[in-house]
Design a protein around this motif. Structure first.
Motif, PDB file in Angstrom:
ATOM      1  N   VAL A   1      78.222  38.316   9.662  1.00 33.08           N
ATOM      2  CA  VAL A   1      77.174  38.005   8.696  1.00 33.08           C
ATOM      3  C   VAL A   1      76.763  39.260   7.944  1.00 33.08           C
ATOM      4  O   VAL A   1      76.543  39.239   6.724  1.00 33.08           O
ATOM      5  CB  VAL A   1      75.969  37.365   9.407  1.00 33.08           C
ATOM      6  CG1 VAL A   1      74.843  37.078   8.414  1.00 33.08           C
ATOM      7  CG2 VAL A   1      76.390  36.069  10.106  1.00 33.08           C
TER       8      VAL A   1
ATOM      9  N   GLY B   1      76.582  36.183  20.075  1.00 32.32           N
ATOM     10  CA  GLY B   1      75.598  36.271  19.007  1.00 32.32           C
ATOM     11  C   GLY B   1      75.578  37.627  18.333  1.00 32.32           C
ATOM     12  O   GLY B   1      75.565  37.722  17.100  1.00 32.32           O
TER      13      GLY B   1
ATOM     14  N   GLU C   1      80.212  30.805  16.385  1.00 31.61           N
ATOM     15  CA  GLU C   1      78.899  31.445  16.396  1.00 31.61           C
ATOM     16  C   GLU C   1      78.530  31.967  15.015  1.00 31.61           C
ATOM     17  O   GLU C   1      77.374  31.826  14.575  1.00 31.61           O
ATOM     18  CB  GLU C   1      78.874  32.586  17.410  1.00 31.61           C
ATOM     19  CG  GLU C   1      77.599  33.404  17.429  1.00 31.61           C
ATOM     20  CD  GLU C   1      76.348  32.619  17.770  1.00 31.61           C
ATOM     21  OE1 GLU C   1      75.252  33.031  17.338  1.00 31.61           O
ATOM     22  OE2 GLU C   1      76.455  31.587  18.470  1.00 31.61           O
TER      23      GLU C   1
ATOM     24  N   SER D   1      77.098  38.606  14.557  1.00 29.62           N
ATOM     25  CA  SER D   1      76.186  39.175  13.557  1.00 29.62           C
ATOM     26  C   SER D   1      76.888  40.198  12.673  1.00 29.62           C
ATOM     27  O   SER D   1      76.469  40.440  11.536  1.00 29.62           O
ATOM     28  CB  SER D   1      74.977  39.818  14.245  1.00 29.62           C
ATOM     29  OG  SER D   1      75.312  41.075  14.833  1.00 29.62           O
TER      30      SER D   1
ATOM     31  N   GLN E   1      75.328  31.007  12.632  1.00 33.36           N
ATOM     32  CA  GLN E   1      74.402  31.984  12.063  1.00 33.36           C
ATOM     33  C   GLN E   1      74.286  31.828  10.551  1.00 33.36           C
ATOM     34  O   GLN E   1      73.191  31.963   9.986  1.00 33.36           O
ATOM     35  CB  GLN E   1      74.847  33.398  12.434  1.00 33.36           C
ATOM     36  CG  GLN E   1      74.650  33.717  13.915  1.00 33.36           C
ATOM     37  CD  GLN E   1      74.894  35.168  14.255  1.00 33.36           C
ATOM     38  OE1 GLN E   1      74.844  36.046  13.399  1.00 33.36           O
ATOM     39  NE2 GLN E   1      75.152  35.449  15.532  1.00 33.36           N
TER      40      GLN E   1
ATOM     41  N   TRP F   1      70.437  42.746  11.547  1.00 36.04           N
ATOM     42  CA  TRP F   1      70.241  41.321  11.287  1.00 36.04           C
ATOM     43  C   TRP F   1      69.800  41.114   9.843  1.00 36.04           C
ATOM     44  O   TRP F   1      69.160  41.992   9.247  1.00 36.04           O
ATOM     45  CB  TRP F   1      69.190  40.754  12.244  1.00 36.04           C
ATOM     46  CG  TRP F   1      69.560  40.933  13.687  1.00 36.04           C
ATOM     47  CD1 TRP F   1      69.131  41.914  14.529  1.00 36.04           C
ATOM     48  CD2 TRP F   1      70.459  40.124  14.451  1.00 36.04           C
ATOM     49  NE1 TRP F   1      69.690  41.778  15.767  1.00 36.04           N
ATOM     50  CE2 TRP F   1      70.514  40.682  15.764  1.00 36.04           C
ATOM     51  CE3 TRP F   1      71.212  38.985  14.182  1.00 36.04           C
ATOM     52  CZ2 TRP F   1      71.287  40.139  16.776  1.00 36.04           C
ATOM     53  CZ3 TRP F   1      71.984  38.437  15.189  1.00 36.04           C
ATOM     54  CH2 TRP F   1      72.021  39.010  16.470  1.00 36.04           C
TER      55      TRP F   1
ATOM     56  N   SER G   1      72.112  28.916   9.892  1.00 32.01           N
ATOM     57  CA  SER G   1      70.704  29.215  10.179  1.00 32.01           C
ATOM     58  C   SER G   1      70.033  29.917   9.005  1.00 32.01           C
ATOM     59  O   SER G   1      68.802  29.947   8.914  1.00 32.01           O
ATOM     60  CB  SER G   1      70.591  30.085  11.439  1.00 32.01           C
ATOM     61  OG  SER G   1      70.986  31.423  11.181  1.00 32.01           O
TER      62      SER G   1
END
Length: 343
Positions: free
Chosen positions: A281, A274, A54, A278, A58, A30, A61
């Motif tokens: 990201v 999720g 999703e 990730s 992210q 993360w 966020s």
């Protein structure tokens, strides 16, 4: 850290060895708590549902300032955008129309993107998994290969100079192409046929279990060559595998029995949206220049498929590259790549 091109190939079969290692023996990475994307602009294709939506959430966020949702249906895109706008009211969320089966739509989309003051992150997430051969009327290519490889290659190349010019000062732009570990399972029986792309359009060669897998090998071969033209100081280009994830929508064409089985298997073995998102990201925000030209699976840099390290594989890479450049000649992709290499 060695790049995918310079690693030793993995010789273990995808099932069960690679699948188990990637799916069950890895831990999510993360972003650090101080990650701040304020001021940055990201584009996510196919972002009205599943992993694209999703991943968009992210990024927002992490205080992303401006998100572009690129979708075939603007109506569906606006529905997804409204959800994100409600949750992240300080961000700008726009919807751009993009049909990955249409070269005209791709070029129009890039023209629209060129009007943006900033572009920092692009996640090429849009993909299909067809269970029957279907040729795209405007191009003559089988739809899975068209969307997952040819159109993705075109969009990637056209966006390279945009990200080079418009990304944040002091940091290269990022393009991540979404891949799949199923590439390691590809049989790719027509790999020595010539022309190669035309062989994948032939209904006689269509294998419902292999066409999608092949469509994920081809971007690896594309990346192998693109990395020779693009400096990591300008744009970092990589391929990211989200793993096996439930709720992606890729099984919608499998019919009732196939969808029911995948739903059961997904409950047993799949990652959540999720966790899967990730990886996107991680590939575009956390990973740095070391990931340029690399395949990322399980949040780590992996080798490409074994075929690509063989003399036969290198001949296929060159053949595919030349056919791709010829197919996309109308968009001057060769000139764009040469300019990226010189600049």
């Amino acid at each position: 850290m060695a790049s995918s091109k310079n690693m030793q190939p993995v010789t273990s079969p995808f099932f069960p060895h690679i699948f188990i290692k990637n799916q069950f023996r890895t831990r999510p990475v993360w972003p650090s708590a101080d990650t701040d994307l304020s001021g940055k602009v990201a584009i996510v294709t196919g972002a009205n549902q599943g992993l694209g939506l999703e991943a968009s959430a992210q990024l927002l966020s992490l205080r992303l300032s401006h998100l572009i949702i690129a979708v075939r249906s603007v109506t569906k895109g606006e529905g997804a955008a409204d959800v994100l706008r409600t949750k992240y009211p300080k961000a700008t969320v726009q919807v751009f129309q993009l049909d990955m089966t249409s070269y005209d739509s791709i070029r129009s989309f890039v023209t629209q993107v060129e009007q943006l003051v900033r572009v920092d992150i692009v996640i090429l997430n849009a993909g299909v998994r067809k269970t029957k051969p279907k040729l795209v009327a405007g191009t003559g290519h089988e739809e899975t290969i068209q969307v997952n490889y040819i159109s993705t290659a075109l969009l990637c190349i056209l966006l390279l100079p945009v990200l080079k010019r418009r990304s944040a000062p002091g940091g290269p732009g990022r393009i991540s192409i979404v891949g799949s570990g199923l590439a390691f399972q590809a049989k790719f029986r027509s790999r020595m046929d010539s022309p190669l792309l035309a062989s994948l359009d032939d209904a006689k060669n269509f294998d419902v279990l292999d066409q999608y897998n092949i469509s994920k090998v081809l971007p690896m071969m594309f990346l192998y060559k693109v990395a020779d033209y693009v400096s990591a100081d300008d744009v970092v280009v990589n391929i990211v595998d989200p793993g096996y994830v439930r709720g992606t929508g890729l099984t919608r064409d499998l019919g009732f029995a196939g969808s029911a089985f995948m739903a059961f298997w997904g409950h047993v073995a799949a990652r959540s949206l999720g966790v899967g998102a990730s990886t996107y990201v991680d590939a575009t925000v956390t990973k740095g220049k070391e990931s340029h030209g690399c395949y990322i699976m399980g949040w780590k840099i992996w080798p490409f498929v074994q075929l690509m390290y063989t003399p036969e594989g290198k001949r296929i890479i060159e053949k595919l590259w030349q056919e791709t450049l010829e197919e996309l000649r109308f968009a001057n992709v060769q000139g764009i790549l040469e300019d990226m290499k010189r600049m």
